[in-house]
Design an enzyme around this catalytic site. Structure first.
Site, PDB file in Angstrom:
ATOM      1  N   ARG A 129       1.050  -1.384   0.229  1.00  0.00           N
ATOM      2  CA  ARG A 129       0.225  -0.131  -0.156  1.00  0.00           C
ATOM      3  C   ARG A 129       0.830   1.201  -0.397  1.00  0.00           C
ATOM      4  O   ARG A 129       0.144   2.427   0.251  1.00  0.00           O
ATOM      5  CB  ARG A 129      -0.807   0.035   1.297  1.00  0.00           C
ATOM      6  N   LYS A 151       2.396  11.522 -11.057  1.00  0.00           N
ATOM      7  CA  LYS A 151       2.091  10.641 -11.664  1.00  0.00           C
ATOM      8  C   LYS A 151       2.223   9.364 -12.113  1.00  0.00           C
ATOM      9  O   LYS A 151       3.548   9.874 -12.821  1.00  0.00           O
ATOM     10  CB  LYS A 151       1.553  11.019 -13.349  1.00  0.00           C
ATOM     11  N   GLU A 193       8.030  18.814 -24.646  1.00  0.00           N
ATOM     12  CA  GLU A 193       7.781  18.862 -23.499  1.00  0.00           C
ATOM     13  C   GLU A 193       8.278  20.381 -22.799  1.00  0.00           C
ATOM     14  O   GLU A 193       7.354  20.539 -22.773  1.00  0.00           O
ATOM     15  CB  GLU A 193       7.751  17.266 -22.923  1.00  0.00           C
ATOM     16  N   LYS A 235       6.533  23.479 -13.975  1.00  0.00           N
ATOM     17  CA  LYS A 235       5.857  22.248 -13.220  1.00  0.00           C
ATOM     18  C   LYS A 235       5.244  22.097 -12.063  1.00  0.00           C
ATOM     19  O   LYS A 235       4.209  21.406 -11.844  1.00  0.00           O
ATOM     20  CB  LYS A 235       6.515  21.107 -14.147  1.00  0.00           C
ATOM     21  N   GLU A 245      -4.440  17.401 -10.212  1.00  0.00           N
ATOM     22  CA  GLU A 245      -5.377  17.472 -11.587  1.00  0.00           C
ATOM     23  C   GLU A 245      -7.119  17.783 -11.505  1.00  0.00           C
ATOM     24  O   GLU A 245      -7.607  16.893 -12.372  1.00  0.00           O
ATOM     25  CB  GLU A 245      -5.372  16.750 -12.707  1.00  0.00           C
ATOM     26  N   ARG A 249      -3.561  21.603 -13.557  1.00  0.00           N
ATOM     27  CA  ARG A 249      -2.579  20.476 -13.852  1.00  0.00           C
ATOM     28  C   ARG A 249      -3.253  20.330 -15.469  1.00  0.00           C
ATOM     29  O   ARG A 249      -2.605  19.797 -15.839  1.00  0.00           O
ATOM     30  CB  ARG A 249      -2.858  19.926 -12.663  1.00  0.00           C
ATOM     31  N   ASN A 253      -1.621  19.485 -20.311  1.00  0.00           N
ATOM     32  CA  ASN A 253      -2.028  18.243 -21.052  1.00  0.00           C
ATOM     33  C   ASN A 253      -2.306  19.035 -22.665  1.00  0.00           C
ATOM     34  O   ASN A 253      -2.411  18.573 -23.403  1.00  0.00           O
ATOM     35  CB  ASN A 253      -3.380  17.642 -21.137  1.00  0.00           C
ATOM     36  N   HIS A 256      -2.059  16.580 -25.422  1.00  0.00           N
ATOM     37  CA  HIS A 256      -1.862  14.785 -25.133  1.00  0.00           C
ATOM     38  C   HIS A 256      -2.997  14.821 -25.673  1.00  0.00           C
ATOM     39  O   HIS A 256      -3.010  13.538 -25.344  1.00  0.00           O
ATOM     40  CB  HIS A 256      -1.601  15.161 -24.107  1.00  0.00           C
ATOM     41  N   HIS A 260      -2.533  11.410 -27.840  1.00  0.00           N
ATOM     42  CA  HIS A 260      -2.224   9.883 -27.015  1.00  0.00           C
ATOM     43  C   HIS A 260      -3.646   9.219 -28.421  1.00  0.00           C
ATOM     44  O   HIS A 260      -2.978   7.944 -28.030  1.00  0.00           O
ATOM     45  CB  HIS A 260      -3.332  10.111 -25.778  1.00  0.00           C
ATOM     46  N   HIS A 274       6.307   9.578 -27.444  1.00  0.00           N
ATOM     47  CA  HIS A 274       5.321  10.305 -27.141  1.00  0.00           C
ATOM     48  C   HIS A 274       5.270  11.668 -27.744  1.00  0.00           C
ATOM     49  O   HIS A 274       4.217  12.267 -28.142  1.00  0.00           O
ATOM     50  CB  HIS A 274       4.967   9.853 -26.127  1.00  0.00           C
TER      51      HIS A 274
HETATM   52  N1  GLY Z   1       2.290  14.859 -17.603  1.00  0.00           N
HETATM   53  C1  GLY Z   1       1.653  15.388 -17.890  1.00  0.00           C
HETATM   54  C2  GLY Z   1       1.415  16.093 -16.219  1.00  0.00           C
HETATM   55  O1  GLY Z   1       1.964  15.530 -14.853  1.00  0.00           O
HETATM   56  O2  GLY Z   1      -0.404  16.664 -15.271  1.00  0.00           O
END
Ligand code: GLY
Length: 375
Positions: A129, A151, A193, A235, A245, A249, A253, A256, A260, A274
């Protein structure tokens, strides 16, 4: 070999209360990993999770640094490539951590690019956990984006990162010297990025990149470190404001949701990396914003010209091989995690440096746009 203590060591703090941590940026940091891990987790044992290629390149240096600090370590390797972000590898890594008696107070070290970070971070999140983990990102993409912000996750056949957890690292060591072994195509993909931070919120940084990208690609260490630090600061600020998010946040994206879908369409492999997918995605997001009347076409042209200048793809026709038609691409876009009750959210832009979250995107308009771009 430079020692980050005396040379250009930069520190960016991610402020998240009791889960705050530092991102250290500098040449040679991997050789200091042992003592830095000993400082944040005295007496901990470690498990290094890396792909086979990265482990062959850098594993020995990391192990030597851990040995020098008296830190026990095991290593768990996975095949290189996005396909390792799957249930089978997650099971293998997690069981290996348990087999190795990695306990809650120990440290999982994610050594590698986005794949190692996402997979190892998720394994750390669910083993017992939650075991602490340290990111040692070895790709530009991981140093400026995926190693920061917690993430973690894996892909399914439906799409990218659809199974995962937020699990913040305890430390990020971005060793800029490791980028010297990165293939140029990977560096270029990571650069998408970096440019994203300029496009979404920092027009001056975008201007700086236009002037300094060539130096970055040529290996200029100072230009690289400054770009990485600026990206990490952007960031860190956004993650501190909106860790899970629920709002701002989502700006990270930019490009993205489109990207994606293109990755899903091309099988998450060498056909389209990517960073290449989101480069096309950001170009489309700017073009869509212009079509919507939100953004001056000069800004879209400038953004797209910069990507093209550094050799990034900017249109669907640059993706090798067959692609689904516009409707097929739209269908792939609907697996996006920002979908809410059947409505799509896109990150669009008013200008370079001024992105915004557009909710309730009109699906017929988007379908027509994709159809046009696909032809
Ligand atoms: N890569 C996007 C984020 O970390 O929110």
């Amino acid at each position: 070999m430079p020692t980050p203590e005396t040379e250009d060591l930069r520190t960016v703090r991610v402020e998240l209360g009791s889960r705050s941590y530092d991102i250290l940026i500098g040449d040679g940091l991997i050789d200091t990993a042992g003592k830095r891990i000993a400082a944040i987790a005295p007496g901990a044992r470690t498990a290094i999770v890396a792909d086979e290629t990265v482990y062959a390149l850098h594993g020995r240096r990391l192990a030597a640094s851990l040995d020098a600090a008296g830190i026990g370590h095991v290593s768990i390797t996975v095949p290189p490539g996005e396909s390792s972000k799957c249930f089978a590898e997650l099971e293998r890594v997690t069981l290996a951590l348990i087999d190795a008696h990695i306990e809650r107070g120990d440290i999982v070290i994610a050594l590698g690019g986005g794949v190692a970070g996402d997979l190892a971070g998720f394994a750390a999140a669910i083993t017992r956990r939650g075991v602490r983990f340290v990111q040692i990102p070895t790709s530009l993409l991981a140093q400026v984006d995926s190693s920061i912000g917690g993430k973690t996750g894996i892909d399914t056949h439906h799409g990218k990162n659809l199974v995962g957890a937020f699990h913040q690292p305890s430390l990020v060591l971005a060793d800029t010297g490791l980028l010297d072994t990165l293939p140029e195509r990977q560096f270029r993909a990571g650069y998408a990025e970096v440019a994203k931070y300029g496009l979404l919120g920092d027009r001056n940084f975008f201007g700086w990149l236009e002037k300094n990208a060539a130096a970055m690609f040529a290996g200029d260490a100072t230009a690289r470190a400054k770009a990485i630090e600026t990206s990490c600061l952007a960031k860190a600020r956004i993650v501190a404001e909106d860790e899970l998010e629920n709002g701002v946040r989502a700006l990270l994206n930019l490009g993205h949701t489109f990207g994606h879908a293109f990755e899903a369409a091309t099988g998450y492999g060498d056909r389209l990396l990517h960073g290449e997918a989101i480069s096309i995605g950001m170009a489309l997001a700017f073009e869509y914003s212009v079509m919507h009347g939100d953004c001056a076409s000069e800004d879209a042209d400038r953004a797209i010209a910069h990507f093209a200048n550094v050799g990034l793809p900017v249109s669907l026709s640059q993706i090798p091989g067959e692609l689904p038609d516009g409707d097929g691409l739209l269908d792939l876009m609907t697996q996006d995690k920002k979908m809410q009750r059947g409505t799509m959210t896109l990150i669009l832009a008013h200008a370079i440096g001024d992105a915004y979250v557009a909710r309730n995107v009109d699906m017929p308009t988007l379908a027509a746009f994709l159809k046009r771009k696909r032809n």
